[in-house]
Design a protein around this motif. Structure first.
Motif, PDB file in Angstrom:
ATOM      1  N   SER A  94     -38.583   3.050 -25.482  1.00 48.78           N
ATOM      2  CA  SER A  94     -38.457   4.246 -26.136  1.00 48.78           C
ATOM      3  C   SER A  94     -37.172   4.716 -25.305  1.00 48.78           C
ATOM      4  O   SER A  94     -37.209   4.459 -23.945  1.00 48.78           O
ATOM      5  CB  SER A  94     -39.803   5.230 -25.199  1.00 48.78           C
ATOM      6  OG  SER A  94     -40.614   4.614 -25.713  1.00 48.78           O
ATOM      7  N   SER A  95     -36.657   5.560 -26.297  1.00 52.68           N
ATOM      8  CA  SER A  95     -34.942   6.003 -26.450  1.00 52.68           C
ATOM      9  C   SER A  95     -34.989   7.787 -26.491  1.00 52.68           C
ATOM     10  O   SER A  95     -35.700   8.404 -27.184  1.00 52.68           O
ATOM     11  CB  SER A  95     -34.762   4.979 -26.954  1.00 52.68           C
ATOM     12  OG  SER A  95     -34.253   5.255 -28.249  1.00 52.68           O
ATOM     13  N   GLN A  96     -34.193   8.259 -25.728  1.00 55.68           N
ATOM     14  CA  GLN A  96     -33.178   9.786 -25.755  1.00 55.68           C
ATOM     15  C   GLN A  96     -32.072   9.444 -26.184  1.00 55.68           C
ATOM     16  O   GLN A  96     -30.908   9.012 -25.310  1.00 55.68           O
ATOM     17  CB  GLN A  96     -33.750  10.660 -24.613  1.00 55.68           C
ATOM     18  CG  GLN A  96     -35.562  10.568 -24.202  1.00 55.68           C
ATOM     19  CD  GLN A  96     -35.706  11.432 -23.365  1.00 55.68           C
ATOM     20  OE1 GLN A  96     -35.304  10.927 -22.059  1.00 55.68           O
ATOM     21  NE2 GLN A  96     -36.809  12.070 -23.212  1.00 55.68           N
ATOM     22  N   THR A  97     -31.491  10.169 -27.028  1.00 52.83           N
ATOM     23  CA  THR A  97     -30.042   9.585 -27.443  1.00 52.83           C
ATOM     24  C   THR A  97     -29.708  10.629 -27.291  1.00 52.83           C
ATOM     25  O   THR A  97     -29.768  11.836 -28.735  1.00 52.83           O
ATOM     26  CB  THR A  97     -29.908   9.312 -28.354  1.00 52.83           C
ATOM     27  OG1 THR A  97     -30.973   7.732 -28.584  1.00 52.83           O
ATOM     28  CG2 THR A  97     -28.453   8.486 -28.705  1.00 52.83           C
ATOM     29  N   TYR A  98     -28.135  10.596 -26.925  1.00 52.94           N
ATOM     30  CA  TYR A  98     -27.317  12.691 -26.921  1.00 52.94           C
ATOM     31  C   TYR A  98     -25.766  11.809 -27.867  1.00 52.94           C
ATOM     32  O   TYR A  98     -25.319  11.265 -27.630  1.00 52.94           O
ATOM     33  CB  TYR A  98     -26.810  12.435 -25.044  1.00 52.94           C
ATOM     34  CG  TYR A  98     -28.589  13.659 -25.038  1.00 52.94           C
ATOM     35  CD1 TYR A  98     -28.727  14.108 -24.019  1.00 52.94           C
ATOM     36  CD2 TYR A  98     -29.533  12.032 -23.882  1.00 52.94           C
ATOM     37  CE1 TYR A  98     -29.705  14.591 -23.416  1.00 52.94           C
ATOM     38  CE2 TYR A  98     -30.487  11.756 -23.240  1.00 52.94           C
ATOM     39  CZ  TYR A  98     -30.552  13.812 -23.396  1.00 52.94           C
ATOM     40  OH  TYR A  98     -32.200  13.350 -21.761  1.00 52.94           O
ATOM     41  N   ASN A  99     -25.541  13.143 -27.999  1.00 53.27           N
ATOM     42  CA  ASN A  99     -24.486  13.403 -29.223  1.00 53.27           C
ATOM     43  C   ASN A  99     -23.555  14.163 -27.533  1.00 53.27           C
ATOM     44  O   ASN A  99     -23.395  14.284 -26.819  1.00 53.27           O
ATOM     45  CB  ASN A  99     -24.497  14.418 -30.048  1.00 53.27           C
ATOM     46  CG  ASN A  99     -25.058  15.424 -30.140  1.00 53.27           C
ATOM     47  OD1 ASN A  99     -24.464  15.955 -28.886  1.00 53.27           O
ATOM     48  ND2 ASN A  99     -25.108  16.155 -30.769  1.00 53.27           N
ATOM     49  N   SER A 100     -21.890  13.508 -28.781  1.00 48.87           N
ATOM     50  CA  SER A 100     -20.824  14.708 -27.459  1.00 48.87           C
ATOM     51  C   SER A 100     -21.090  15.858 -26.864  1.00 48.87           C
ATOM     52  O   SER A 100     -19.798  16.083 -25.974  1.00 48.87           O
ATOM     53  CB  SER A 100     -19.378  13.965 -28.252  1.00 48.87           C
ATOM     54  OG  SER A 100     -19.440  14.813 -29.472  1.00 48.87           O
ATOM     55  N   ASP A 101     -21.859  16.265 -27.943  1.00 45.74           N
ATOM     56  CA  ASP A 101     -22.291  17.697 -26.881  1.00 45.74           C
ATOM     57  C   ASP A 101     -24.000  18.340 -25.626  1.00 45.74           C
ATOM     58  O   ASP A 101     -23.936  19.212 -25.864  1.00 45.74           O
ATOM     59  CB  ASP A 101     -22.462  18.537 -28.183  1.00 45.74           C
ATOM     60  CG  ASP A 101     -21.301  19.360 -29.291  1.00 45.74           C
ATOM     61  OD1 ASP A 101     -20.539  19.105 -29.505  1.00 45.74           O
ATOM     62  OD2 ASP A 101     -21.596  18.853 -30.434  1.00 45.74           O
ATOM     63  N   GLY A 102     -23.767  17.107 -25.977  1.00 41.00           N
ATOM     64  CA  GLY A 102     -24.996  17.220 -24.586  1.00 41.00           C
ATOM     65  C   GLY A 102     -26.378  17.163 -25.099  1.00 41.00           C
ATOM     66  O   GLY A 102     -27.572  17.110 -24.502  1.00 41.00           O
TER      67      GLY A 102
END
Length: 243
Positions: A209-217
């Motif tokens: 299970s994964s939670q993925t973030y971009n450069s804007d947080g």
């Protein structure tokens, strides 16, 4: 320090290691030799070697040099310390990937899904079920949740190809980090159906299970990847920090 220089050196050394130009457990050419070969500064070379150390390709030994510790891993291996798509992983290992979308829908997050995914209640998301095949064999069932506001224009066609390619090449999103939890869970009827498993042979799944973030947080994705246990193997390279 020019990024392109050390990255090119890193890629060339990596290719030579993978091609067995430098054999397993063999020392790479000396630092001075490599500096002359690549016509670069000492710091640039060390930056490139540092990337190889991080990825588990080489080990630096004070007073001796840099030793090749790379050993090829199996086709079903995915790297923990990197964020890569199924397609990228398959192509990295020289195999033929295929993705089939079995469900593509949208809904607003309720309390139950908020607790499971980490998205706020009321957020509009895309929910996708995809089966990933490697060389014709179904290996992974993905339950993907994408924040609609952060991933506009996502379609079933895109989901059947490469969502990350769409995010990076079309939306120009920078994907930064992913928090992952690995568990072993009971096999469901959906797992059995799409991964062509026999309940008499298997009763559990390897689940990431994964939670993925971009450069804007912004957390733009929550994914639960359910892997066939007979083809599951994750690879990581851990480095102990000096105290």
């Amino acid at each position: 320090m020019p990024k392109a220089i050390y990255e090119n050196i890193y890629k060339d050394l990596k290719q030579k290691i993978e091609a067995d130009v430098y054999a397993y457990q063999e020392l790479l050419p000396s630092e001075n030799t490599l500096i002359q070969t690549y016509r670069c500064s000492r710091n640039t070379l060390r930056r490139a070697v540092g990337l190889l150390v991080t990825e588990g390709y080489v080990q630096t030994m004070q007073g001796k040099g840099v030793r090749n510790i790379y050993q090829p891993v199996t086709q079903t291996t995915f790297t923990i310390g990197e964020i890569e798509s199924f397609r990228e992983s398959a192509e990295r290992n020289g195999h033929r990937p295929l993705t089939r979308v079995v469900l593509f829908t949208e809904f607003a997050v309720d309390q139950k899904h908020a607790g499971r995914t980490g998205f706020p209640v009321g957020a509009d998301i895309y929910y996708i079920q995809r089966v990933h095949y490697l060389d014709g064999k179904p290996l992974i069932l993905n339950h993907n949740y994408f924040l609609k506001e952060a991933v506009p224009g996502l379609t079933e066609e895109i989901a059947g190809n490469s969502i990350y390619e769409y995010l990076e090449q079309t939306l120009h999103m920078t994907i930064v980090n992913s928090k992952r939890v690995m568990t072993v869970e009971k096999m469901t009827q959906i797992d059995e159906k799409y991964l062509e498993m026999n309940a008499g042979d298997y009763n559990c799944m390897a689940v990431v299970s994964s939670q993925t973030y971009n450069s804007d947080g912004v957390m733009f994705e929550y994914t639960q990847s359910r892997h066939r246990p007979d083809y599951f193997r994750f690879y990581d390279n851990a480095v102990r920090k000096s105290i």
